[in-house]
Scaffold this active site. Structure first.
Site, PDB file in Angstrom:
ATOM      1  N   HIS A 145      30.823 -26.259 -84.435  1.00  0.00           N
ATOM      2  CA  HIS A 145      31.669 -25.334 -83.658  1.00  0.00           C
ATOM      3  C   HIS A 145      32.404 -26.045 -82.526  1.00  0.00           C
ATOM      4  O   HIS A 145      33.341 -25.484 -81.958  1.00  0.00           O
ATOM      5  CB  HIS A 145      30.817 -24.212 -83.038  1.00  0.00           C
ATOM      6  N   ASP A 185      26.750 -24.317 -93.551  1.00  0.00           N
ATOM      7  CA  ASP A 185      26.181 -23.505 -92.463  1.00  0.00           C
ATOM      8  C   ASP A 185      26.731 -22.083 -92.622  1.00  0.00           C
ATOM      9  O   ASP A 185      27.856 -21.893 -93.068  1.00  0.00           O
ATOM     10  CB  ASP A 185      26.602 -24.104 -91.116  1.00  0.00           C
TER      11      ASP A 185
HETATM   12  N1  Q9C Z   1      27.035 -12.140 -80.004  1.00  0.00           N
HETATM   13  C1  Q9C Z   1      25.292 -22.698 -85.324  1.00  0.00           C
HETATM   14  O1  Q9C Z   1      24.711 -22.187 -86.272  1.00  0.00           O
HETATM   15  N2  Q9C Z   1      25.944 -16.428 -81.826  1.00  0.00           N
HETATM   16  N3  Q9C Z   1      25.759 -21.960 -84.307  1.00  0.00           N
HETATM   17  C2  Q9C Z   1      26.510 -15.746 -80.705  1.00  0.00           C
HETATM   18  C3  Q9C Z   1      27.122 -13.570 -79.803  1.00  0.00           C
HETATM   19  C4  Q9C Z   1      26.235 -17.814 -81.837  1.00  0.00           C
HETATM   20  C5  Q9C Z   1      25.591 -20.546 -84.302  1.00  0.00           C
HETATM   21  C6  Q9C Z   1      26.320 -14.272 -80.837  1.00  0.00           C
HETATM   22  C7  Q9C Z   1      25.847 -18.458 -83.118  1.00  0.00           C
HETATM   23  C8  Q9C Z   1      26.139 -19.929 -83.102  1.00  0.00           C
HETATM   24  C9  Q9C Z   1      25.478 -24.153 -85.247  1.00  0.00           C
HETATM   25 ZN    ZN Z   2      25.360 -21.645 -88.061  1.00  0.00          ZN
END
Ligand code: Q9C
Ligand code: ZN
Length: 665
Positions: A145, A185
């Site tokens: 990300h 992913d």
């Molecule tokens: N409502 C990876 O799997 N979630 N990142 C935020 C906000 C973030 C995931 C939820 C998820 C990030 C590397």
């Molecule tokens: Zn992820």
């Protein structure tokens, strides 16, 4: 000195990278977070308990040098991550983190981020050089990300993008000119996509939960219309799931019908896998259900490319057990200790819809996609989408933190269906080539098990016990190797004989089954002066496919029985064969029996057999390929068939075979 075990030199060299220092990136106040140090500890512990590290080459983690970060990240971002763990930032760290999207920072964060990125460089370099066949980099924080000037989604540096850049721009002498990045992913790899959006040297492929833009990182970046720009157009591929609950079958379908055909065409020099395991079953964020076995199949299907040069890099994945088991399954695949079989679940209808949309979007760039999917894939075993079955948000059994379940309009799913009436089918030879033999796909079987055909034999299969080897497995006297048999082992429903006006030909001096001797073929052309005895077995079209595979010796590779992803001959190809009488199957082009013949109907069921290519028939007729008299064991089998089938006496049978074998123009 210890003697090397005999197969040590044959075993692939697989590297592993793990370093405890990457566990020091934690939430500052110790509060729980899915992206926790236990993730990589759990993976490492699991691998250790299975003795994996001693079968691998252990690599040292190393910190990335700033100059290698600079081609991917801004100076601003590099400075921030470098300094964030220092004393001067103690008071400001939390505030900075809180202003970022889904990021925490502590005194261990900088070092961990530098180690994660550096380790992926180290892994990639070793594989690119050929020192190792593949590497698993068990790193955190994850990377996909992270954008040029932005940490987000638990990611600080974009580890995979940094390594790809390193190979292409810093080490041209390694000869890596084309990189395939496979991002499985569950979240879209927005950072990686942006870095290479205009760059055809990197083919970025991401399959991710999208939910029409509602799933993290949300927005349109993960849509299938994001295909790249300028020289990079066609080199960015997004497969966006419409909902959660996707399983092995959905991922395999995308591999078989999008990623693998494109990868064949692209022919990468190395593959970097952004291997998050948050689409795994029981992941608290992903809401999908890919099994360890599913992941191992996905990985195995990638090993045919880039001479198996694969760098598998951990991204997300938040169920400790699931990620440990999944990485273990993948390690066994890379070590080639696991032969991977078929999958059990069914594909969502929405998955076929997404696959068709992606193929349509990209077919101008990848001509292999410019073919309609075999329609039996679409009508067999498809699961209705979760939204079609139930959709009350309270009832959603998918636990996730990614926004609440939406009410979805039923008709969105039911009306707009991928299924086309059979009559609208365009059948051409291209369709035939799209039926590839790949592991682990069985949904076509249930359909073709309901269709009966006559399989017409004219060679050794005329002897029933010999033919039954293709159904039940095993061998009869005189055969040098056993058959694997068909998946459906039920006996032919009926057996009848027929004489047809076709020339029987004997050629090829040696076979795996019979050793020295002739092999029978049938001239597809009819001629009233010829006659051939046919012993016809009423079997299912599913069984016919298994016979076809065995006749062409394609049923196994390295001693492993193959599963067919899709049938060699499905209903539509059958329609085509019936119309054209004879059809060379491109998937069988290297087999001796690559051509399927349609010999009319009996009891309203099609009569099918198989023979050599048209050019081989010509070469037999011209004498360029020598005729060959059947050797003893093979002759006995033919004669047994004709005699036990009450067609000829023993003497007549011998004369019939010898007559065909010595035939001259
Ligand atoms: N409502 C990876 O799997 N979630 N990142 C935020 C906000 C973030 C995931 C939820 C998820 C990030 C590397
Ligand atoms: Zn992820």
């Amino acid at each position: 000195m210890m003697a090397a075990s005999p197969d040590d030199s044959l075993r692939p060299r697989v590297g592993l990278i793990y370093d405890e220092r990457m566990c020091r990136h934690t939430t500052p106040d110790g509060e729980a977070h899915p992206e926790c140090p236990e993730r990589i500890r759990a993976i490492w512990k699991k691998l250790e308990s299975e003795g994996i590290p001693r079968r691998c080459v252990l690599l040292n983690a190393r910190k990335v040098e700033d100059k290698y970060l600079a081609s991917v990240h801004t100076q601003n971002h590099i400075e921030l991550i470098k300094n964030i763990s220092s004393k001067e930032f103690d008071s400001r760290r939390q505030k900075i983190a809180s202003e970022l999207d889904s990021i925490y920072l502590n005194v261990g964060s900088s070092e961990a981020a530098y180690l994660a990125a550096g380790s992926v460089i180290e892994a990639s370099e070793k594989v690119a050089k050929g020192d190792l066949n593949s590497v698993i980099a068990i790193v955190r924080p994850p990377g996909h990300h992270a954008e040029s000037n932005e940490a987000m989604g638990f990611c600080l540096f974009n580890n995979v993008a940094i390594a790809a850049n390193y190979l292409l721009n810093e080490k041209p002498e390694l000869g890596i000119k084309k990189i395939l990045i496979v991002d499985w992913d569950v979240h879209h790899g927005n950072g990686t996509q942006k870095m290479f959006y205009k760059d055809p040297r990197v083919l970025f492929f991401s399959v991710h939960r999208f939910d029409f833009g509602d799933f993290y990182p949300s927005g349109d970046d993960g849509a299938y219309c994001m295909i790249g720009e300028g020289p990079g157009a066609g080199y960015n591929i997004n497969v966006p799931w419409e909902h959660g609950q996707c399983s092995d079958a959905d991922y395999i379908a995308v591999w078989d019908h999008v990623l693998i055909p494109i990868a064949k065409e692209y022919n990468p020099d190395i593959i970097l896998v952004s291997a998050g395991f948050d689409a795994a079953i029981d992941d608290p964020l992903g809401g999908c259900c890919v099994t360890p076995h599913g992941y191992s199949l996905l990985l195995q299907k990638l090993m045919q490319f880039a001479q198996g040069k694969i760098v598998m890099v951990l991204e997300g994945g938040y169920n400790l057990k699931s990620i440990a088991n999944s990485v273990l399954a993948c390690a066994k695949v890379l070590l080639q200790e696991e032969s991977v079989g078929s999958i059990q679940t069914a594909t969502f209808k929405s998955t076929w819809r997404v696959i068709e949309a992606v193929r349509h979007e990209l077919k101008g760039y990848w001509p292999v996609l410019d073919v309609e999917l075999p329609q039996n894939l679409l009508i067999t075993n498809s699961r209705p989408c979760p939204a079609e079955v139930t959709y009350s948000s309270s009832e959603s059994d998918v636990e996730n933190d990614e926004g609440t379940a939406r009410t979805i309009n039923f008709s969105d799913f039911v009306e707009d269906d991928v299924l086309l009436p059979l009559s609208k089918l365009k059948i051409d030879e291209e369709l035939v080539t799209s039926n590839e033999i790949v592991d682990g796909y069985i949904t076509w079987r249930s359909l073709l098990s309901k269709v009966e055909v006559w399989y017409a034999s004219f060679g050794s299969n005329m002897w029933m016990p010999r033919f039954l080897c293709y159904i039940e497995g095993g061998k009869v006297e005189g055969m040098s190797a056993p058959c694997c048999g068909s998946l459906d082992k039920s006996s032919p429903k009926d057996v009848i004989w027929k004489i047809v006006p076709h020339r029987l030909l004997f050629g090829r001096s040696h076979t795996r089954t019979w050793g020295a001797g002739g092999v029978a073929f049938l001239d597809p052309e009819r001629s009233t002066s010829d006659k051939a005895y046919l012993c016809m077995y009423r079997i299912t079209l599913e069984q016919f496919n298994d016979v076809l595979l065995q006749e062409n010796s394609l049923h196994q590779e390295n001693g492993i029985i193959k599963q067919m992803a899709s049938p060699l001959l499905d209903l539509h190809i059958l329609e085509y064969v019936a119309k054209n009488k004879s059809l060379p199957l491109k998937t069988l082009k290297d087999g001796w029996y690559s051509t399927v013949l349609y010999l009319g109907k009996e009891d309203d069921l099609p009569i099918l057999t198989m023979t050599c290519s048209a050019s081989d028939v010509e070469r037999f007729k011209s004498g360029e390929l020598p005729a060959s008299v059947p050797a003893k064991d093979y002759m006995n089998t033919l004669v047994n068939g004709l005699v036990e089938g009450k067609q000829l006496t023993r003497e007549e049978a011998v004369a019939y075979v010898n007559g065909a074998a010595t035939w001259k123009l």
